[in-house]
Motif scaffolding. Structure first.
Motif, PDB file in Angstrom:
ATOM      1  N   ARG A   1     -30.975  -8.743  -5.027  1.00 37.91           N
ATOM      2  CA  ARG A   1     -31.955  -9.422  -5.883  1.00 37.91           C
ATOM      3  C   ARG A   1     -31.386  -9.743  -7.262  1.00 37.91           C
ATOM      4  O   ARG A   1     -32.114 -10.213  -8.137  1.00 37.91           O
ATOM      5  CB  ARG A   1     -33.219  -8.566  -6.009  1.00 37.91           C
ATOM      6  N   GLY A   2     -30.115  -9.450  -7.498  1.00 34.27           N
ATOM      7  CA  GLY A   2     -29.472  -9.841  -8.738  1.00 34.27           C
ATOM      8  C   GLY A   2     -29.250  -8.738  -9.743  1.00 34.27           C
ATOM      9  O   GLY A   2     -28.747  -8.995 -10.847  1.00 34.27           O
ATOM     10  N   CYS A   3     -29.593  -7.493  -9.407  1.00 36.88           N
ATOM     11  CA  CYS A   3     -29.338  -6.388 -10.333  1.00 36.88           C
ATOM     12  C   CYS A   3     -27.860  -6.004 -10.300  1.00 36.88           C
ATOM     13  O   CYS A   3     -27.209  -6.072  -9.254  1.00 36.88           O
ATOM     14  CB  CYS A   3     -30.190  -5.172  -9.967  1.00 36.88           C
ATOM     15  N   THR A   4     -27.347  -5.579 -11.434  1.00 29.87           N
ATOM     16  CA  THR A   4     -25.948  -5.165 -11.530  1.00 29.87           C
ATOM     17  C   THR A   4     -25.793  -3.688 -11.863  1.00 29.87           C
ATOM     18  O   THR A   4     -24.680  -3.164 -11.848  1.00 29.87           O
ATOM     19  CB  THR A   4     -25.229  -5.980 -12.618  1.00 29.87           C
ATOM     20  N   LEU A   5     -26.911  -3.008 -12.168  1.00 28.52           N
ATOM     21  CA  LEU A   5     -26.848  -1.626 -12.630  1.00 28.52           C
ATOM     22  C   LEU A   5     -28.052  -0.859 -12.117  1.00 28.52           C
ATOM     23  O   LEU A   5     -29.169  -1.385 -12.094  1.00 28.52           O
ATOM     24  CB  LEU A   5     -26.844  -1.595 -14.164  1.00 28.52           C
ATOM     25  N   ALA A   6     -27.824   0.398 -11.709  1.00 28.53           N
ATOM     26  CA  ALA A   6     -28.910   1.322 -11.387  1.00 28.53           C
ATOM     27  C   ALA A   6     -28.904   2.447 -12.412  1.00 28.53           C
ATOM     28  O   ALA A   6     -27.841   2.935 -12.814  1.00 28.53           O
ATOM     29  CB  ALA A   6     -28.755   1.897  -9.986  1.00 28.53           C
ATOM     30  N   VAL A   7     -30.096   2.871 -12.843  1.00 28.93           N
ATOM     31  CA  VAL A   7     -30.232   3.955 -13.821  1.00 28.93           C
ATOM     32  C   VAL A   7     -31.310   4.909 -13.335  1.00 28.93           C
ATOM     33  O   VAL A   7     -32.217   4.521 -12.591  1.00 28.93           O
ATOM     34  CB  VAL A   7     -30.600   3.415 -15.223  1.00 28.93           C
ATOM     35  N   LEU A   8     -31.222   6.166 -13.775  1.00 35.18           N
ATOM     36  CA  LEU A   8     -32.233   7.137 -13.358  1.00 35.18           C
ATOM     37  C   LEU A   8     -32.193   8.366 -14.250  1.00 35.18           C
ATOM     38  O   LEU A   8     -31.245   8.597 -14.999  1.00 35.18           O
ATOM     39  CB  LEU A   8     -32.041   7.537 -11.890  1.00 35.18           C
ATOM     40  N   GLN A   9     -33.270   9.150 -14.150  1.00 39.79           N
ATOM     41  CA  GLN A   9     -33.334  10.497 -14.696  1.00 39.79           C
ATOM     42  C   GLN A   9     -33.258  11.441 -13.505  1.00 39.79           C
ATOM     43  O   GLN A   9     -34.045  11.325 -12.565  1.00 39.79           O
ATOM     44  CB  GLN A   9     -34.629  10.701 -15.472  1.00 39.79           C
ATOM     45  N   ALA A  10     -32.331  12.376 -13.540  1.00 38.83           N
ATOM     46  CA  ALA A  10     -32.030  13.189 -12.363  1.00 38.83           C
ATOM     47  C   ALA A  10     -32.783  14.510 -12.388  1.00 38.83           C
ATOM     48  O   ALA A  10     -32.803  15.206 -13.406  1.00 38.83           O
ATOM     49  CB  ALA A  10     -30.533  13.459 -12.284  1.00 38.83           C
ATOM     50  N   SER A  11     -33.382  14.846 -11.253  1.00 37.30           N
ATOM     51  CA  SER A  11     -33.929  16.186 -11.079  1.00 37.30           C
ATOM     52  C   SER A  11     -32.789  17.146 -10.749  1.00 37.30           C
ATOM     53  O   SER A  11     -31.677  16.731 -10.400  1.00 37.30           O
ATOM     54  CB  SER A  11     -34.950  16.197  -9.940  1.00 37.30           C
ATOM     55  N   ALA A  12     -33.080  18.440 -10.842  1.00 38.67           N
ATOM     56  CA  ALA A  12     -32.065  19.433 -10.490  1.00 38.67           C
ATOM     57  C   ALA A  12     -31.651  19.291  -9.029  1.00 38.67           C
ATOM     58  O   ALA A  12     -30.472  19.435  -8.681  1.00 38.67           O
ATOM     59  CB  ALA A  12     -32.601  20.838 -10.757  1.00 38.67           C
ATOM     60  N   GLN A  13     -32.640  18.967  -8.151  1.00 37.31           N
ATOM     61  CA  GLN A  13     -32.336  18.834  -6.726  1.00 37.31           C
ATOM     62  C   GLN A  13     -31.471  17.612  -6.439  1.00 37.31           C
ATOM     63  O   GLN A  13     -30.643  17.623  -5.534  1.00 37.31           O
ATOM     64  CB  GLN A  13     -33.631  18.723  -5.912  1.00 37.31           C
ATOM     65  N   GLY A  14     -31.670  16.540  -7.210  1.00 41.03           N
ATOM     66  CA  GLY A  14     -30.994  15.294  -6.894  1.00 41.03           C
ATOM     67  C   GLY A  14     -29.682  15.063  -7.606  1.00 41.03           C
ATOM     68  O   GLY A  14     -28.916  14.173  -7.220  1.00 41.03           O
ATOM     69  N   HIS A  15     -29.377  15.857  -8.629  1.00 40.31           N
ATOM     70  CA  HIS A  15     -28.216  15.571  -9.476  1.00 40.31           C
ATOM     71  C   HIS A  15     -26.915  15.532  -8.683  1.00 40.31           C
ATOM     72  O   HIS A  15     -26.080  14.634  -8.865  1.00 40.31           O
ATOM     73  CB  HIS A  15     -28.125  16.602 -10.604  1.00 40.31           C
ATOM     74  N   GLY A  16     -26.723  16.493  -7.791  1.00 39.19           N
ATOM     75  CA  GLY A  16     -25.492  16.525  -7.003  1.00 39.19           C
ATOM     76  C   GLY A  16     -25.349  15.308  -6.110  1.00 39.19           C
ATOM     77  O   GLY A  16     -24.250  14.745  -5.970  1.00 39.19           O
ATOM     78  N   LEU A  17     -26.452  14.889  -5.483  1.00 37.03           N
ATOM     79  CA  LEU A  17     -26.429  13.692  -4.643  1.00 37.03           C
ATOM     80  C   LEU A  17     -26.008  12.478  -5.455  1.00 37.03           C
ATOM     81  O   LEU A  17     -25.151  11.689  -5.026  1.00 37.03           O
ATOM     82  CB  LEU A  17     -27.808  13.459  -4.029  1.00 37.03           C
ATOM     83  N   TYR A  18     -26.584  12.317  -6.637  1.00 36.59           N
ATOM     84  CA  TYR A  18     -26.271  11.139  -7.443  1.00 36.59           C
ATOM     85  C   TYR A  18     -24.809  11.150  -7.886  1.00 36.59           C
ATOM     86  O   TYR A  18     -24.159  10.100  -7.923  1.00 36.59           O
ATOM     87  CB  TYR A  18     -27.211  11.069  -8.649  1.00 36.59           C
ATOM     88  N   GLN A  19     -24.283  12.328  -8.189  1.00 36.29           N
ATOM     89  CA  GLN A  19     -22.862  12.406  -8.532  1.00 36.29           C
ATOM     90  C   GLN A  19     -21.994  11.978  -7.352  1.00 36.29           C
ATOM     91  O   GLN A  19     -21.014  11.241  -7.529  1.00 36.29           O
ATOM     92  CB  GLN A  19     -22.505  13.826  -8.958  1.00 36.29           C
ATOM     93  N   ARG A  20     -22.349  12.418  -6.155  1.00 36.66           N
ATOM     94  CA  ARG A  20     -21.560  12.047  -4.973  1.00 36.66           C
ATOM     95  C   ARG A  20     -21.627  10.551  -4.699  1.00 36.66           C
ATOM     96  O   ARG A  20     -20.684   9.977  -4.128  1.00 36.66           O
ATOM     97  CB  ARG A  20     -22.042  12.841  -3.751  1.00 36.66           C
ATOM     98  N   LEU A  21     -22.715   9.928  -5.096  1.00 31.75           N
ATOM     99  CA  LEU A  21     -22.848   8.481  -4.913  1.00 31.75           C
ATOM    100  C   LEU A  21     -22.113   7.692  -5.993  1.00 31.75           C
ATOM    101  O   LEU A  21     -22.059   6.462  -5.926  1.00 31.75           O
ATOM    102  CB  LEU A  21     -24.325   8.086  -4.911  1.00 31.75           C
ATOM    103  N   GLY A  22     -21.557   8.387  -6.988  1.00 32.58           N
ATOM    104  CA  GLY A  22     -20.778   7.718  -8.021  1.00 32.58           C
ATOM    105  C   GLY A  22     -21.478   7.524  -9.344  1.00 32.58           C
ATOM    106  O   GLY A  22     -20.933   6.866 -10.246  1.00 32.58           O
ATOM    107  N   TYR A  23     -22.672   8.082  -9.508  1.00 32.02           N
ATOM    108  CA  TYR A  23     -23.377   7.940 -10.778  1.00 32.02           C
ATOM    109  C   TYR A  23     -22.622   8.635 -11.908  1.00 32.02           C
ATOM    110  O   TYR A  23     -22.012   9.688 -11.714  1.00 32.02           O
ATOM    111  CB  TYR A  23     -24.784   8.536 -10.679  1.00 32.02           C
ATOM    112  N   ARG A  24     -22.702   8.041 -13.067  1.00 31.58           N
ATOM    113  CA  ARG A  24     -22.047   8.554 -14.274  1.00 31.58           C
ATOM    114  C   ARG A  24     -23.079   9.246 -15.158  1.00 31.58           C
ATOM    115  O   ARG A  24     -24.163   8.709 -15.413  1.00 31.58           O
ATOM    116  CB  ARG A  24     -21.423   7.373 -15.007  1.00 31.58           C
ATOM    117  N   ASP A  25     -22.745  10.440 -15.627  1.00 32.14           N
ATOM    118  CA  ASP A  25     -23.639  11.172 -16.518  1.00 32.14           C
ATOM    119  C   ASP A  25     -23.650  10.531 -17.900  1.00 32.14           C
ATOM    120  O   ASP A  25     -22.593  10.245 -18.477  1.00 32.14           O
ATOM    121  CB  ASP A  25     -23.197  12.630 -16.637  1.00 32.14           C
ATOM    122  N   LEU A  26     -24.856  10.335 -18.440  1.00 31.47           N
ATOM    123  CA  LEU A  26     -25.022   9.753 -19.773  1.00 31.47           C
ATOM    124  C   LEU A  26     -25.459  10.789 -20.799  1.00 31.47           C
ATOM    125  O   LEU A  26     -25.653  10.454 -21.962  1.00 31.47           O
ATOM    126  CB  LEU A  26     -26.061   8.626 -19.728  1.00 31.47           C
TER     127      LEU A  26
END
Length: 254
Positions: free
Chosen positions: A218-243
């Motif tokens: 749909r034309g987005c170039t970036l995904a952003v989120l606030q991570a829960s304790a349960q999800g943080h590891g998953l997001y790191q494995r998917l390549g998310y960068r900590d801000l």
């Protein structure tokens, strides 16, 4: 893109998503110069809905008195101000006003370039027309008291709203889901949940990859989120960068 630039896009997306929730739902909103506040009236509402977003410490300082009166009028017993990493001026303003730092929420970002996910046999990735099943999964994971307010909110999941959802099913059962709120080329990821009986099967990753691929198309170039304790590891494995973590400065009645 720098962490500051990515954080700016995350802040704008959260601002838009919270504002969108006030349309046709129970969430209230109050605008003051440089500040936008949200409230779910009544006692016992989840703290994350009683939230103040600000542009700078001076605007926040000017708004705290009127905001305290507004939350009091709505029967809200506690409300929070998420403070961005390194904003010591805002922290000082809040400390003087009686707020206390209570928790920290990691924030993350990911440039989008992911293809659609490969689905295992018997698994489907669907695009529901409403949030009903996504919210049922969230209630199972986080408790009905945290998501019950959505029962009176019936947003359109459509390009006109910028809100989209995915569900992962196995043998007809909805086992994982999440939503993407899209504005200005940014996909904000929210309400990701996996059925407690289906965790550690990779279904959360399928949801995320599905949301990413759809948003990219749909034309987005970036995904952003606030991570829960349960999800943080998953997001790191998917390549998310900590801000960096946002600190919740909370004001409680009494």
């Amino acid at each position: 893109m720098t962490d500051v630039e990515l954080t700016t896009r995350l802040r704008a997306n959260i601002h838009g998503f919270k504002t969108f929730q006030t349309w046709g739902g129970p969430l209230r909103m109050k605008d003051l110069p440089g500040v936008r506040a949200f409230a779910l009236p009544g006692h016992g509402a989840p703290l994350f809905q009683q939230q103040v977003l600000y542009t700078d410490a001076h605007a926040l300082a000017e708004a705290l008195g009127p905001l305290a009166a507004w939350y009091r009028e709505l029967g809200v017993q506690a409300w929070r101000v998420p403070v961005y990493p390194g904003d010591t001026a805002a922290e000082a303003v809040l400390a003087r006003a009686g707020h206390r730092a209570e928790d920290h929420l990691p924030t993350m970002a990911l440039p989008l370039d992911h293809p659609p996910p490969q689905l295992p046999p018997g698994t489907t990735l669907e695009h529901p027309e409403d949030l009903h099943e996504v919210m049922k999964l969230n209630a199972l994971c986080y408790g009905q008291e945290h998501v019950g307010y959505f029962e009176s909110w019936r947003p359109r999941l459509h390009s006109s709203s910028g809100l989209f959802a995915v569900l992962v099913r196995q043998e007809g059962r909805a086992l994982a889901g999440g939503v993407s709120f899209e504005r200005d080329g940014t996909s904000g990821i929210y309400l990701v949940a996996t059925h407690p009986e289906a965790r550690r099967l990779g279904l959360g990753a399928l949801v995320m990859r599905g949301l990413h691929a759809d948003a990219l198309a749909r034309g987005c170039t970036l995904a952003v989120l606030q991570a829960s304790a349960q999800g943080h590891g998953l997001y790191q494995r998917l390549g998310y960068r900590d801000l960096g973590a946002w600190t919740s400065w909370v004001r409680r009645a009494g």
